[in-house]
Design a protein around this motif. Structure first.
Motif, PDB file in Angstrom:
ATOM      1  N   LEU A  62       6.604  -8.177  -5.807  1.00 45.06           N
ATOM      2  CA  LEU A  62       5.112  -7.796  -6.974  1.00 45.06           C
ATOM      3  C   LEU A  62       5.126  -7.314  -7.648  1.00 45.06           C
ATOM      4  O   LEU A  62       5.856  -5.635  -7.778  1.00 45.06           O
ATOM      5  N   PRO A  63       5.409  -7.682  -9.522  1.00 46.56           N
ATOM      6  CA  PRO A  63       5.097  -7.471 -10.319  1.00 46.56           C
ATOM      7  C   PRO A  63       3.598  -6.059 -10.241  1.00 46.56           C
ATOM      8  O   PRO A  63       2.823  -6.637 -10.058  1.00 46.56           O
ATOM      9  N   LEU A  64       4.490  -5.408 -10.959  1.00 42.09           N
ATOM     10  CA  LEU A  64       3.616  -4.259 -10.970  1.00 42.09           C
ATOM     11  C   LEU A  64       3.131  -3.570 -12.898  1.00 42.09           C
ATOM     12  O   LEU A  64       1.535  -4.624 -12.755  1.00 42.09           O
ATOM     13  N   ASN A  65       3.942  -3.570 -13.245  1.00 37.64           N
ATOM     14  CA  ASN A  65       4.410  -2.907 -14.980  1.00 37.64           C
ATOM     15  C   ASN A  65       2.580  -2.186 -15.066  1.00 37.64           C
ATOM     16  O   ASN A  65       1.385  -3.377 -15.984  1.00 37.64           O
ATOM     17  N   THR A  66       2.370  -0.766 -14.366  1.00 37.30           N
ATOM     18  CA  THR A  66       1.434   0.041 -14.530  1.00 37.30           C
ATOM     19  C   THR A  66       1.926   0.936 -15.951  1.00 37.30           C
ATOM     20  O   THR A  66       3.012   1.195 -14.022  1.00 37.30           O
ATOM     21  N   VAL A  67       1.804   1.981 -15.881  1.00 38.61           N
ATOM     22  CA  VAL A  67       2.108   3.181 -16.935  1.00 38.61           C
ATOM     23  C   VAL A  67       1.508   3.824 -16.006  1.00 38.61           C
ATOM     24  O   VAL A  67       0.587   3.944 -15.812  1.00 38.61           O
ATOM     25  N   VAL A  68       2.275   5.212 -15.337  1.00 34.01           N
ATOM     26  CA  VAL A  68       1.693   6.291 -14.429  1.00 34.01           C
ATOM     27  C   VAL A  68       1.801   7.250 -16.144  1.00 34.01           C
ATOM     28  O   VAL A  68       2.909   7.234 -16.078  1.00 34.01           O
ATOM     29  N   GLN A  69       0.856   7.938 -15.865  1.00 32.78           N
ATOM     30  CA  GLN A  69       0.890   9.524 -17.202  1.00 32.78           C
ATOM     31  C   GLN A  69       0.981  10.139 -16.582  1.00 32.78           C
ATOM     32  O   GLN A  69       1.111  10.674 -15.134  1.00 32.78           O
ATOM     33  N   PRO A  70       2.020  11.567 -16.924  1.00 30.67           N
ATOM     34  CA  PRO A  70       2.274  12.730 -16.076  1.00 30.67           C
ATOM     35  C   PRO A  70       1.359  13.557 -16.004  1.00 30.67           C
ATOM     36  O   PRO A  70      -0.190  13.489 -16.133  1.00 30.67           O
ATOM     37  N   GLN A  71       1.331  13.810 -14.416  1.00 34.91           N
ATOM     38  CA  GLN A  71       0.517  14.823 -14.155  1.00 34.91           C
ATOM     39  C   GLN A  71      -1.114  13.221 -13.286  1.00 34.91           C
ATOM     40  O   GLN A  71      -1.675  13.733 -12.704  1.00 34.91           O
ATOM     41  N   ASN A  72      -0.238  12.274 -13.237  1.00 32.05           N
ATOM     42  CA  ASN A  72      -1.364  10.983 -12.295  1.00 32.05           C
ATOM     43  C   ASN A  72      -0.790  10.345 -11.508  1.00 32.05           C
ATOM     44  O   ASN A  72       0.628  11.012 -10.894  1.00 32.05           O
ATOM     45  N   GLN A  73      -1.704  10.049 -11.041  1.00 31.77           N
ATOM     46  CA  GLN A  73      -1.358   8.973  -9.781  1.00 31.77           C
ATOM     47  C   GLN A  73      -1.135   7.974  -9.276  1.00 31.77           C
ATOM     48  O   GLN A  73      -2.525   7.518 -10.418  1.00 31.77           O
ATOM     49  N   ALA A  74      -1.102   6.797  -8.757  1.00 33.38           N
ATOM     50  CA  ALA A  74      -1.326   4.884  -8.754  1.00 33.38           C
ATOM     51  C   ALA A  74      -0.840   4.951  -7.045  1.00 33.38           C
ATOM     52  O   ALA A  74       0.009   5.519  -6.710  1.00 33.38           O
ATOM     53  N   SER A  75      -1.753   4.144  -6.808  1.00 37.67           N
ATOM     54  CA  SER A  75      -1.383   3.233  -5.658  1.00 37.67           C
ATOM     55  C   SER A  75      -1.481   2.124  -5.345  1.00 37.67           C
ATOM     56  O   SER A  75      -2.157   1.238  -6.385  1.00 37.67           O
ATOM     57  N   PHE A  76      -0.766   1.332  -4.864  1.00 40.04           N
ATOM     58  CA  PHE A  76      -0.185  -0.523  -4.930  1.00 40.04           C
ATOM     59  C   PHE A  76       0.441  -1.083  -3.660  1.00 40.04           C
ATOM     60  O   PHE A  76       0.511   0.032  -2.277  1.00 40.04           O
ATOM     61  N   GLU A  77      -0.532  -1.357  -3.615  1.00 40.25           N
ATOM     62  CA  GLU A  77      -0.737  -2.267  -2.041  1.00 40.25           C
ATOM     63  C   GLU A  77       0.525  -3.695  -1.824  1.00 40.25           C
ATOM     64  O   GLU A  77      -0.049  -4.593  -2.754  1.00 40.25           O
ATOM     65  N   TYR A  78       0.703  -3.712  -0.829  1.00 38.55           N
ATOM     66  CA  TYR A  78       1.840  -4.999  -0.451  1.00 38.55           C
ATOM     67  C   TYR A  78       1.784  -5.636   1.111  1.00 38.55           C
ATOM     68  O   TYR A  78       1.253  -4.551   1.789  1.00 38.55           O
ATOM     69  N   SER A  79       1.600  -6.673   1.128  1.00 37.21           N
ATOM     70  CA  SER A  79       1.917  -7.719   2.140  1.00 37.21           C
ATOM     71  C   SER A  79       2.993  -8.329   2.853  1.00 37.21           C
ATOM     72  O   SER A  79       3.277  -9.207   1.687  1.00 37.21           O
ATOM     73  N   PHE A  80       3.279  -8.368   3.285  1.00 37.04           N
ATOM     74  CA  PHE A  80       4.533  -9.577   3.794  1.00 37.04           C
ATOM     75  C   PHE A  80       4.032  -9.912   5.128  1.00 37.04           C
ATOM     76  O   PHE A  80       3.489  -9.580   6.512  1.00 37.04           O
ATOM     77  N   ILE A  81       5.024 -10.631   6.077  1.00 34.45           N
ATOM     78  CA  ILE A  81       4.652 -11.551   7.068  1.00 34.45           C
ATOM     79  C   ILE A  81       5.897 -11.811   7.791  1.00 34.45           C
ATOM     80  O   ILE A  81       6.215 -12.857   7.894  1.00 34.45           O
ATOM     81  N   PRO A  82       5.947 -11.228   9.326  1.00 35.72           N
ATOM     82  CA  PRO A  82       7.684 -11.326   9.557  1.00 35.72           C
ATOM     83  C   PRO A  82       7.608 -12.587  10.238  1.00 35.72           C
ATOM     84  O   PRO A  82       6.703 -13.462  10.907  1.00 35.72           O
ATOM     85  N   ALA A  83       8.492 -13.525  10.354  1.00 35.93           N
ATOM     86  CA  ALA A  83       9.176 -14.477  10.488  1.00 35.93           C
ATOM     87  C   ALA A  83       8.422 -14.765  12.396  1.00 35.93           C
ATOM     88  O   ALA A  83       9.185 -14.014  13.006  1.00 35.93           O
ATOM     89  N   GLN A  84       9.032 -16.126  12.432  1.00 35.06           N
ATOM     90  CA  GLN A  84       8.575 -15.912  14.376  1.00 35.06           C
ATOM     91  C   GLN A  84       9.308 -16.000  15.195  1.00 35.06           C
ATOM     92  O   GLN A  84       9.864 -15.277  15.818  1.00 35.06           O
ATOM     93  N   PRO A  85      10.996 -16.255  14.450  1.00 28.19           N
ATOM     94  CA  PRO A  85      11.719 -16.415  15.036  1.00 28.19           C
ATOM     95  C   PRO A  85      12.284 -14.482  15.501  1.00 28.19           C
ATOM     96  O   PRO A  85      13.200 -14.973  15.778  1.00 28.19           O
TER      97      PRO A  85
END
Length: 289
Positions: free
Chosen positions: A144-167
């Motif tokens: 997942l490309p983000l290219n997000t700049v996080v400045q000092p003493q700051n926070q950032a959150s990112f969401e990611y999802s995936f699907i495990p294969a049936q086999p």
């Protein structure tokens, strides 16, 4: 004299072919030697060329390969990538700690910049790997490309999802989640947010094809058993019920003859007069006399 001449002629006829055969073999030997000589020389030349080629290959193997060195350097650099001391990461699985097969798994990644310089979060990636060797990929998900700049003493959150294969259901695999980021000077860093062995679970559906087939089979078996019991009971009932015996009328008194005209009854009585058994017996005895 004639016998001696015939014997000599016979001996000559036997010895002449043998002499020709021996001469042919002797004359063929030099030719064969001449033919073998060049072939052996060619074989020796080929063996010499093969030895020279082996020596050249050995020298090439000993010579350094700049391409291979470059690949080794890249691998060593990738292995040297570590996390930054001023970067702190956390992870929360939104869908829970279970990983059902063929279902969406979501999680949130928190990135905290505790330093005095900016960090550029580049990408977030996840993959399932072989539990005994985490270098072997089983299922690699899209980064997942983000290219997000996080400045000092700051926070950032990112969401990611995936699907495990049936086999993969019912088996343990190593789940690796990596976060890639850069500092203000362009140095690359990578943090392994999650690196543990998990088990892919299989969701138990309400009714699948196998269960339906099993129910149909059991229902048919029950119906067949009931039909068999019914046939056995019917057979026993038929054996117990006695057969009905039809009986004729006992005499004219049991028959309703009121509907027959009187004239007809008179004619019937005259045609067949009633006689007692005794009278019939007497008549039969008189006729015999």
């Amino acid at each position: 004299m004639f016998n001696f001449g015939s014997k000599m002629l016979l001996l000559f006829l036997l010895a002449f072919p043998c002499g020709l055969m021996s001469i042919g073999q002797v004359s063929a030997d030099p030719e064969s030697v001449e033919d073998i000589g060049p072939d052996s020389a060619v074989d020796e030349e080929e063996e010499g060329e093969e030895e020279e080629e082996e020596e050249v290959l050995a020298e090439e193997d000993l010579m350094p390969n700049p391409g291979m060195d470059g690949d080794l350097d890249e691998d060593s650099e990738a292995a040297d990538v570590t996390s930054h001391q001023d970067a702190d990461t956390t992870i929360i699985f939104v869908t829970g700690e279970e990983f059902p097969a063929n279902e969406i798994v979501k999680f949130l990644v928190g990135f905290t910049n505790k330093g005095t310089q900016d960090f550029t979060v580049q990408s977030l990636e996840a993959s399932f790997r072989y539990p005994q060797d985490f270098q072997f990929y089983i299922q690699n998900f899209t980064a997942l490309p983000l290219n997000t700049v996080v400045q000092p003493q700051n926070q950032a959150s990112f969401e990611y999802s995936f699907i495990p294969a049936q086999p993969m259901a019912g088996r343990p695999f190593g789940l690796v989640i990596l976060l890639n980021y850069l500092d203000s000077e362009g140095n690359a860093f990578q943090t392994a947010i999650y690196n543990q062995t998990v088990t892919i679970t299989e969701i138990e559906e309400g009714l699948d094809g196998e269960t339906m087939f099993l129910y149909i089979f059991l229902g048919g078996l029950v119906v067949l058993m009931l039909f068999g019991v019914y046939q056995v009971l019917e057979t026993r009932k038929k054996k117990r019920i006695p057969g009905k015996i039809e009986k004729g009328t006992g005499g004219m008194n049991d028959v309703d003859i009121s509907w027959i005209p009187q004239e007809t009854l008179n004619v019937m009585n005259k045609a067949s007069p009633k006689t007692s058994p005794r009278k019939r017996t007497n008549r039969a005895a008189g006729a015999d006399q």
